[in-house]
Design a protein around this motif. Structure first.
Motif, PDB file in Angstrom:
ATOM      1  N   ASN A   9       8.947 -41.873  -6.718  1.00  0.00           N
ATOM      2  CA  ASN A   9       8.501 -40.714  -5.950  1.00  0.00           C
ATOM      3  C   ASN A   9       8.309 -39.486  -6.835  1.00  0.00           C
ATOM      4  OD1 ASN A   9       8.397 -41.803  -3.293  1.00  0.00           O
ATOM      5  ND2 ASN A   9      10.632 -41.829  -3.257  1.00  0.00           N
ATOM      6  N   LEU A  10       9.013 -39.471  -7.974  1.00  0.00           N
ATOM      7  CA  LEU A  10       8.878 -38.327  -8.889  1.00  0.00           C
ATOM      8  C   LEU A  10       7.476 -38.232  -9.477  1.00  0.00           C
ATOM      9  CD1 LEU A  10      12.296 -38.580 -10.788  1.00  0.00           C
ATOM     10  CD2 LEU A  10      11.678 -36.981  -8.953  1.00  0.00           C
ATOM     11  N   LEU A  11       6.760 -39.344  -9.497  1.00  0.00           N
ATOM     12  CA  LEU A  11       5.404 -39.308 -10.056  1.00  0.00           C
ATOM     13  C   LEU A  11       4.481 -38.455  -9.188  1.00  0.00           C
ATOM     14  CD1 LEU A  11       4.946 -43.015 -11.208  1.00  0.00           C
ATOM     15  CD2 LEU A  11       5.620 -41.016 -12.575  1.00  0.00           C
ATOM     16  N   ARG A  12       4.663 -38.481  -7.860  1.00  0.00           N
ATOM     17  CA  ARG A  12       3.871 -37.621  -6.989  1.00  0.00           C
ATOM     18  C   ARG A  12       4.155 -36.154  -7.269  1.00  0.00           C
ATOM     19  NH1 ARG A  12       5.308 -37.462  -2.007  1.00  0.00           N
ATOM     20  NH2 ARG A  12       3.304 -36.698  -1.228  1.00  0.00           N
ATOM     21  N   VAL A  13       5.409 -35.843  -7.537  1.00  0.00           N
ATOM     22  CA  VAL A  13       5.782 -34.463  -7.850  1.00  0.00           C
ATOM     23  C   VAL A  13       5.133 -34.036  -9.169  1.00  0.00           C
ATOM     24  CG1 VAL A  13       7.682 -32.872  -8.284  1.00  0.00           C
ATOM     25  CG2 VAL A  13       7.956 -34.720  -6.604  1.00  0.00           C
ATOM     26  N   VAL A  24       5.745 -23.748  -6.534  1.00  0.00           N
ATOM     27  CA  VAL A  24       5.515 -23.339  -5.142  1.00  0.00           C
ATOM     28  C   VAL A  24       4.302 -24.061  -4.588  1.00  0.00           C
ATOM     29  CG1 VAL A  24       4.938 -21.427  -3.615  1.00  0.00           C
ATOM     30  CG2 VAL A  24       6.625 -21.095  -5.439  1.00  0.00           C
ATOM     31  N   ARG A  25       3.178 -23.975  -5.297  1.00  0.00           N
ATOM     32  CA  ARG A  25       1.949 -24.603  -4.809  1.00  0.00           C
ATOM     33  C   ARG A  25       2.053 -26.136  -4.834  1.00  0.00           C
ATOM     34  NH1 ARG A  25      -0.263 -20.518  -8.020  1.00  0.00           N
ATOM     35  NH2 ARG A  25      -0.823 -22.037  -9.642  1.00  0.00           N
ATOM     36  N   GLY A  31       4.321 -31.257   0.516  1.00  0.00           N
ATOM     37  CA  GLY A  31       5.243 -31.090   1.618  1.00  0.00           C
ATOM     38  C   GLY A  31       6.704 -30.991   1.221  1.00  0.00           C
ATOM     39  N   LEU A  32       6.992 -30.384   0.078  1.00  0.00           N
ATOM     40  CA  LEU A  32       8.371 -30.180  -0.360  1.00  0.00           C
ATOM     41  C   LEU A  32       8.620 -28.689  -0.569  1.00  0.00           C
ATOM     42  CD1 LEU A  32       8.865 -33.018  -3.031  1.00  0.00           C
ATOM     43  CD2 LEU A  32       9.684 -33.004  -0.665  1.00  0.00           C
ATOM     44  N   SER A  33       9.886 -28.312  -0.501  1.00  0.00           N
ATOM     45  CA  SER A  33      10.240 -26.921  -0.772  1.00  0.00           C
ATOM     46  C   SER A  33      10.195 -26.670  -2.272  1.00  0.00           C
ATOM     47  CB  SER A  33      11.642 -26.614  -0.248  1.00  0.00           C
ATOM     48  OG  SER A  33      12.610 -27.360  -0.970  1.00  0.00           O
ATOM     49  N   VAL A  37      11.090 -29.173  -5.525  1.00  0.00           N
ATOM     50  CA  VAL A  37      10.168 -29.463  -6.620  1.00  0.00           C
ATOM     51  C   VAL A  37      10.824 -29.143  -7.959  1.00  0.00           C
ATOM     52  CG1 VAL A  37       7.958 -28.847  -7.678  1.00  0.00           C
ATOM     53  CG2 VAL A  37       8.110 -29.137  -5.189  1.00  0.00           C
ATOM     54  N   SER A  38      11.517 -28.027  -8.030  1.00  0.00           N
ATOM     55  CA  SER A  38      12.203 -27.656  -9.285  1.00  0.00           C
ATOM     56  C   SER A  38      13.261 -28.685  -9.652  1.00  0.00           C
ATOM     57  CB  SER A  38      12.836 -26.273  -9.137  1.00  0.00           C
ATOM     58  OG  SER A  38      11.838 -25.281  -8.998  1.00  0.00           O
ATOM     59  N   ALA A  39      13.989 -29.170  -8.636  1.00  0.00           N
ATOM     60  CA  ALA A  39      15.006 -30.188  -8.899  1.00  0.00           C
ATOM     61  C   ALA A  39      14.360 -31.483  -9.388  1.00  0.00           C
ATOM     62  CB  ALA A  39      15.818 -30.443  -7.635  1.00  0.00           C
ATOM     63  N   ALA A  40      13.227 -31.849  -8.784  1.00  0.00           N
ATOM     64  CA  ALA A  40      12.522 -33.061  -9.201  1.00  0.00           C
ATOM     65  C   ALA A  40      12.000 -32.917 -10.623  1.00  0.00           C
ATOM     66  CB  ALA A  40      11.368 -33.352  -8.240  1.00  0.00           C
ATOM     67  N   LEU A  41      11.521 -31.709 -10.979  1.00  0.00           N
ATOM     68  CA  LEU A  41      11.061 -31.474 -12.345  1.00  0.00           C
ATOM     69  C   LEU A  41      12.199 -31.646 -13.329  1.00  0.00           C
ATOM     70  CD1 LEU A  41       8.871 -30.667 -14.341  1.00  0.00           C
ATOM     71  CD2 LEU A  41       9.326 -28.257 -13.789  1.00  0.00           C
TER      72      LEU A  41
END
Length: 321
Positions: A9-13, A24-25, A31-33, A37-41
């Motif tokens: 799922n991280l690949l979509r991020v 943000v964008r 559809g994530l906050s 997104v920052s945590a996924a990065l």
């Protein structure tokens, strides 16, 4: 990197961040906050061993490694989307073969109009139809050698999904010039009196010899009997036998009306009530969402729905005491 432990799922991020250059964008795109997104990065950086995105004023800029991932990653996600998407079905251009089976009633009442429709709207579609019903067809449907069955709803097993396509009641058919009915001067469509009905010679549709059919059970409940001289495995055979003899037979109403036009038969109401048979089309649950089969079911329903007898009941009579 161990792919077995990597969250795909991280690949979509990552794709969203590379496209938007903003957490943000990127979050808005998928559809994530922003915190998610920052945590996924952060997890991506740890897994891939690279900063991936670095701050440059108000935007994020990809590292050389991340830039090299952008196009292959986008292609990978697009291919995954194509793989997981149900293919569109356009009957005008589709080439497909569907296999289905049903009683002979459908051979007469469905196939001519259905094929007329398909010739105009789906010229690449091929149908393989059989009215040779047998218990082996259940195995064919279960194992994928058959796509669809048309049958009375009451006999559908629970591993099938089904849709009611019509309900039908019954009429008596006899040849024009039948000596008894001619002497009786019975108007076309009128019910044959029960005492006359019991004296006539009958041909009947039989699925299994030795097992009473619905009309026999109803007559037995009324304490009546009839003279049965011929049993046949299809309703078509009933009216064909009637057309060349002094026999009478019971067939579904719409089929009786069509046979009357084709073979010059008389059509009469029954002197007793028979329950309507609810006919359905049935398919294996695994094929419920198959677009081509869903389209064919709609075509069949549109042909048969106008033939539905609804909730109108036949005129009822009783056995004279």
């Amino acid at each position: 990197m161990n792919l077995a432990s990597f969250d795909l799922n991280l690949l979509r991020v990552l794709d969203a961040i590379l496209r938007e250059r903003s957490t943000v964008r990127a979050g808005q795109r998928i559809g994530l906050s922003q915190p998610a997104v920052s945590a996924a990065l952060g997890r991506l950086r740890a897994a891939l061993g690279d900063p991936l995105m670095v701050r440059d004023g108000q935007s994020l800029q990809p590292t050389e490694f991340a830039l090299g991932l952008a196009q292959p990653l986008r292609a990978l996600l697009e291919e995954a989307e194509r793989l997981l998407s149900r293919p569109a079905f356009d009957p005008a251009t589709a080439t497909a073969t569907f296999r289905f089976a049903g009683p002979d009633f459908f051979t007469e009442m469905l196939l001519p109009d259905l094929m007329g429709r398909l010739e105009r709207t789906a010229p690449g579609i091929t149908l393989r139809y059989s009215d040779a019903l047998s218990t082996a067809l259940w195995d064919d449907l279960r194992e994928g050698r058959l796509d669809l069955m048309l049958m009375p709803q009451a006999i559908c097993p629970d591993w099938l999904e089904n849709e009611v396509v019509l309900r039908t009641d019954y009429r008596i058919v006899a040849r024009r010039g039948h000596p008894i009915l001619t002497r009786l001067r019975l108007p076309e469509g009128a019910a044959i009196p029960m005492d006359v009905y019991a004296k006539l010679r009958h041909v009947a549709f039989r699925v299994t010899e030795g097992v009473p059919e619905m009309e026999d059970r109803v007559l037995a409940d009324l304490g009546c009997d009839r003279t049965l001289v011929l049993t046949v495995p299809s309703f078509t055979a009933v009216w064909r036998a009637v057309s060349a003899s002094d026999l009478v037979g019971i067939v579904p109403r719409r089929q009786a009306e069509r046979a009357a036009m084709v073979a010059g038969l008389r059509v009469h109401a029954l002197p007793f009530s028979l329950p309507k048979v609810t006919l359905c089309q049935a398919w294996h649950r695994r094929n419920a969402a198959a677009p081509g089969l869903a389209w064919l079911r709609r075509e069949i329903a549109e042909v048969l729905t106008p033939l539905d007898d609804g909730d109108d009941s036949l005129g009822a009579g009783c056995c004279p005491s």
